[in-house]
Design a protein around this motif. Structure first.
Motif, mmCIF file in Angstrom:
data_model
loop_
_atom_site.group_PDB
_atom_site.id
_atom_site.type_symbol
_atom_site.label_atom_id
_atom_site.label_comp_id
_atom_site.label_asym_id
_atom_site.label_seq_id
_atom_site.Cartn_x
_atom_site.Cartn_y
_atom_site.Cartn_z
ATOM 1 N N ALA A 217 23.212 8.704 -53.090
ATOM 2 C CA ALA A 217 24.312 7.796 -53.438
ATOM 3 C C ALA A 217 23.762 6.660 -54.269
ATOM 4 N N ARG A 218 24.610 6.130 -55.182
ATOM 5 C CA ARG A 218 24.170 5.018 -56.028
ATOM 6 C C ARG A 218 24.534 3.689 -55.381
ATOM 7 N N GLY A 219 23.674 2.707 -55.604
ATOM 8 C CA GLY A 219 23.872 1.385 -55.013
ATOM 9 C C GLY A 219 25.180 0.738 -55.431
ATOM 10 N N SER A 220 25.598 0.958 -56.702
ATOM 11 C CA SER A 220 26.830 0.321 -57.173
ATOM 12 C C SER A 220 28.031 0.829 -56.369
ATOM 13 N N ALA A 221 28.037 2.135 -56.073
ATOM 14 C CA ALA A 221 29.154 2.705 -55.297
ATOM 15 C C ALA A 221 29.099 2.209 -53.850
ATOM 16 N N ILE A 222 27.892 2.103 -53.299
ATOM 17 C CA ILE A 222 27.761 1.610 -51.922
ATOM 18 C C ILE A 222 28.234 0.154 -51.844
ATOM 19 N N GLY A 223 27.888 -0.643 -52.859
ATOM 20 C CA GLY A 223 28.334 -2.032 -52.897
ATOM 21 C C GLY A 223 29.853 -2.139 -52.872
ATOM 22 N N GLU A 224 30.513 -1.292 -53.672
ATOM 23 C CA GLU A 224 31.985 -1.307 -53.699
ATOM 24 C C GLU A 224 32.556 -0.941 -52.328
ATOM 25 N N GLU A 225 31.934 0.047 -51.687
ATOM 26 C CA GLU A 225 32.400 0.476 -50.367
ATOM 27 C C GLU A 225 32.218 -0.651 -49.333
ATOM 28 N N LEU A 226 31.093 -1.387 -49.447
ATOM 29 C CA LEU A 226 30.844 -2.489 -48.502
ATOM 30 C C LEU A 226 31.911 -3.567 -48.653
ATOM 31 N N ILE A 227 32.268 -3.892 -49.901
ATOM 32 C CA ILE A 227 33.312 -4.896 -50.132
ATOM 33 C C ILE A 227 34.650 -4.407 -49.553
ATOM 34 N N ARG A 228 34.980 -3.131 -49.825
ATOM 35 C CA ARG A 228 36.229 -2.558 -49.292
ATOM 36 C C ARG A 228 36.267 -2.693 -47.771
ATOM 37 N N ARG A 229 35.152 -2.290 -47.127
ATOM 38 C CA ARG A 229 35.138 -2.321 -45.661
ATOM 39 C C ARG A 229 35.127 -3.741 -45.113
ATOM 40 N N SER A 230 34.526 -4.665 -45.865
ATOM 41 C CA SER A 230 34.427 -6.036 -45.348
ATOM 42 C C SER A 230 35.800 -6.672 -45.243
ATOM 43 N N VAL A 231 36.736 -6.230 -46.091
ATOM 44 C CA VAL A 231 38.089 -6.766 -46.033
ATOM 45 C C VAL A 231 38.713 -6.415 -44.681
ATOM 46 N N SER A 232 38.554 -5.156 -44.259
ATOM 47 C CA SER A 232 39.114 -4.784 -42.958
ATOM 48 C C SER A 232 38.239 -5.302 -41.814
ATOM 49 N N ALA A 233 36.917 -5.482 -42.086
ATOM 50 C CA ALA A 233 36.026 -5.960 -41.031
ATOM 51 C C ALA A 233 36.378 -7.380 -40.606
ATOM 52 N N GLU A 234 36.947 -8.160 -41.565
ATOM 53 C CA GLU A 234 37.300 -9.539 -41.245
ATOM 54 C C GLU A 234 38.231 -9.622 -40.053
ATOM 55 N N SER A 235 39.161 -8.659 -39.990
ATOM 56 C CA SER A 235 40.132 -8.698 -38.906
ATOM 57 C C SER A 235 39.664 -7.855 -37.716
ATOM 58 N N GLY A 236 38.595 -7.087 -37.934
ATOM 59 C CA GLY A 236 38.118 -6.186 -36.883
ATOM 60 C C GLY A 236 37.638 -6.945 -35.650
ATOM 61 N N GLU A 237 37.816 -6.331 -34.510
ATOM 62 C CA GLU A 237 37.393 -6.955 -33.261
ATOM 63 C C GLU A 237 35.938 -6.586 -32.980
ATOM 64 N N LEU A 238 35.122 -7.608 -32.740
ATOM 65 C CA LEU A 238 33.729 -7.367 -32.396
ATOM 66 C C LEU A 238 33.596 -7.471 -30.883
ATOM 67 N N PRO A 239 32.975 -6.466 -30.255
ATOM 68 C CA PRO A 239 32.772 -6.557 -28.814
ATOM 69 C C PRO A 239 32.016 -7.844 -28.463
ATOM 70 N N ALA A 240 32.247 -8.366 -27.255
ATOM 71 C CA ALA A 240 31.651 -9.644 -26.862
ATOM 72 C C ALA A 240 30.128 -9.605 -26.869
ATOM 73 N N GLY A 241 29.541 -8.439 -26.739
ATOM 74 C CA GLY A 241 28.083 -8.337 -26.678
ATOM 75 C C GLY A 241 27.625 -8.369 -25.230
#
Lengths: 246, 320
Positions: A71-95
């Motif tokens: 996989a190319r880094g440019s495509a992975i970067g785009e995917e990370l940005i896409r996922r980060s948008v939904s990650a903002e609202s995602g629930e993180l377990p308390a740990g």
């Protein structure tokens, strides 16, 4: 991304050569940025991105190591940005919550007296302040299993030493700037040390070599020298498993 | 009883290495592994080993060793004086080392990291999935330390004992060391970038498996030399307050707090790690996309070289 006023907008993608790409959520230490990092990391564990070999979560960024043949880094970067948008609202377990017994003072606490002097409070007050807080593992790095902890009471924030010490033992509990830490392997350090835990964060011969991961929570429990000696023996015999208390 | 390799005389920095320890960087564990992955892979192929078998890496000077069974041995990385039972033999091809005979490996010429592969591979216990030694944390290899005279290393069983050579040559072209700017490229002003990409640098003698300190024009970060610690990679060029760049290599720590002006293109890193101290070189910037393409092409060339390994009785590429 740089805005017209020169400020950087987050999240943004930065490249580390041809086999790693990082997504940054902030340029400073913040719990919210760290939560975004860990939420995105959890998303990649649950739904892997093709070509990604491993991830390195840190305070404010997630580095993603990839194989350019897959996989190319440019495509992975785009995917990370896409996922980060939904990650903002995602629930993180308390740990997970762990309790670490700590022997404050003594031979592994070279800076406790100095710290009390700098802060103009008693040694016991330093200990009570340090032991009363709940900490969060912001990241594991620098050395195997080394835990960077957020949550140090502000009054204990202290700059690192100008000249690092050559050897600090595993288990030493340190203060560096706004952070606390638990040392995992012996080595040099410029942090200030207030005590030690008999537990070992890293033991390559143990079934689970690493005790902690980013997102875990920690409380310290003050113990005396006799109990520390007793726990040392049990740790050396491999009898002791740390308690997860929540 | 499986064969064993005994170290008779050791060089200053001999360790057990393989292709590295992966999947534990989020836990603070360095990848380690051979400083020159290509030379290591070629040594293994010449010794008839499967990819990933552990070999001995040495810095600058080799040493001498014997085995208790006949094995194939190959030395790569650079040219150096090699003797088996007192008779000179060539680097970059394999030879039979008979039980009781001594293999002696001298000093590298024009290179820094050499590899001694033995058929069957070094069979010390893997730790976290790799036999690589990480000296700073004492993990892997021979008790996590450098090899020393008197050490006895277990070997795997060899598949066969036919001396091998490369059917096509392996070489690296001399050109500037290629780097990808960033991740903290915006910490440095244009004038600093001009110095970085036009002035000569040298690797200093402050170099080990973890990092190399470079000499050159001081690089000042106008935003300061402290960042909130983030991930480092093998090839990261950190710039501490001294302004002297530090290139991280195989044993690199996983995170760091210095700004990183650039990252050495991974296909070009071994050329820099193999560069003798004090030799002038220059950096040239390329895009991440180009670096990826060059890496893929270099891997394909390496695969072709590894695939060309053949018995010595076959015709060699350099013979008419």
């Amino acid at each position: 991304m740089t805005r017209s006023d020169g400020a950087i907008s987050y999240p943004r993608i930065v490249r580390s050569g041809d086999q790693a790409v990082s997504i940054e959520f902030s340029d400073s230490v913040s719990e919210s940025a760290n939560r975004q990092v860990l939420t995105l990391d959890a998303s990649i564990s649950a739904h892997p991105i093709a070509g990604v070999l491993e991830t390195i979560p840190t305070y404010r960024s997630l580095a993603v190591v990839y194989d350019p043949r897959q996989a190319r880094g440019s495509a992975i970067g785009e995917e990370l940005i896409r996922r980060s948008v939904s990650a903002e609202s995602g629930e993180l377990p308390a740990g997970r919550l762990f309790e670490f017994p700590v022997l404050y003072g003594g031979e592994h606490a070279s800076d406790l007296d100095e710290l009390a002097k700098i802060k103009n409070i008693s040694v016991d007050e330093v200990i009570d302040l340090h032991a009363a807080a709940e900490y969060r593992v912001y990241m594991i790095g620098f050395a195997p299993g080394f835990a960077y902890l957020g949550g140090l009471p502000e009054i204990l924030h202290t700059p690192r030493l100008g000249i690092p010490r050559q050897r600090i033992e595993a288990g030493a509990i340190g203060i560096g700037g706004q952070q606390s830490s638990i040392n995992s392997v012996p080595g040099p350090s410029g942090w200030r040390f207030v005590g030690r835990t008999p537990y070992r964060l890293f033991d390559p011969n143990r079934h689970e070599p690493f005790l902690l991961k980013a997102g875990d929570r920690i409380r310290f429990l003050r113990i005396d020298a006799e109990e520390a000696g007793h726990l040392d023996d049990r740790v050396a015999r491999g009898e002791l498993d740390i308690r997860e208390i929540a | 009883m499986s064969p064993r390799l005994s170290i008779v005389r050791h060089g200053p920095l001999m360790t057990v290495q393989d292709q590295g320890r992966y999947g534990y960087r989020s836990r603070g564990v360095s990848t380690s592994g051979a400083m020159d992955r290509d030379a290591y892979a070629i040594a293994n192929a010449l010794a008839g080993n499967k990819p990933g078998a552990a070999a001995i890496e040495f810095g600058l000077i080799g040493g001498s060793m014997t085995t208790d069974k006949d094995v194939l041995v190959a030395v790569t990385g650079g040219n150096c004086k090699i003797e088996i039972a007192g008779k000179p033999v060539a680097a970059w091809e394999s030879h039979i080392l008979q039980a009781g005979e001594t293999l002696t490996v001298g000093a590298l010429q024009g290179a820094v990291w050499g590899y001694i592969a033995v058929s069957g591979g070094i069979a010390t216990s893997p730790m976290l999935g790799s036999r690589s030694t990480h000296l700073r944390t004492g993990v892997g290899g021979m008790d996590g330390r450098t090899l020393t005279a008197g050490d006895v290393l277990p070997l795997g069983e060899p598949d066969m004992l036919t001396p091998l050579v490369l059917g096509q040559p392996y070489f690296r072209r001399p050109h500037p060391i290629l780097v990808v700017p960033g991740p903290q490229n915006d910490y440095f002003e244009e004038a600093v970038w001009r110095d970085f990409l036009t002035r000569p640098f040298q690797v200093t003698t402050s170099r080990d498996r973890m990092a190399m300190v470079l000499n050159g024009p001081p690089l000042r970060a106008f935003k300061g030399h402290d960042i909130v610690s983030d991930a480092t990679v093998v090839g990261s060029i950190q710039v501490p307050g001294s302004g002297k760049p530090i290139v991280l290599t195989a044993d690199a720590q996983t995170t760091g707090g210095y700004p990183k002006i650039a990252t050495v293109a991974s296909f070009d890193l071994a050329r820099l790690t193999q560069m003798p101290s004090s030799q002038n070189f220059a950096f040239r910037a390329i895009s991440p996309d180009t670096a990826e393409e060059l890496f893929i092409a270099a891997q394909e060339r390496l695969e072709a070289v590894l695939g060309s390994v053949c018995s010595k009785t076959k015709k060699r590429f350099w013979e008419p």
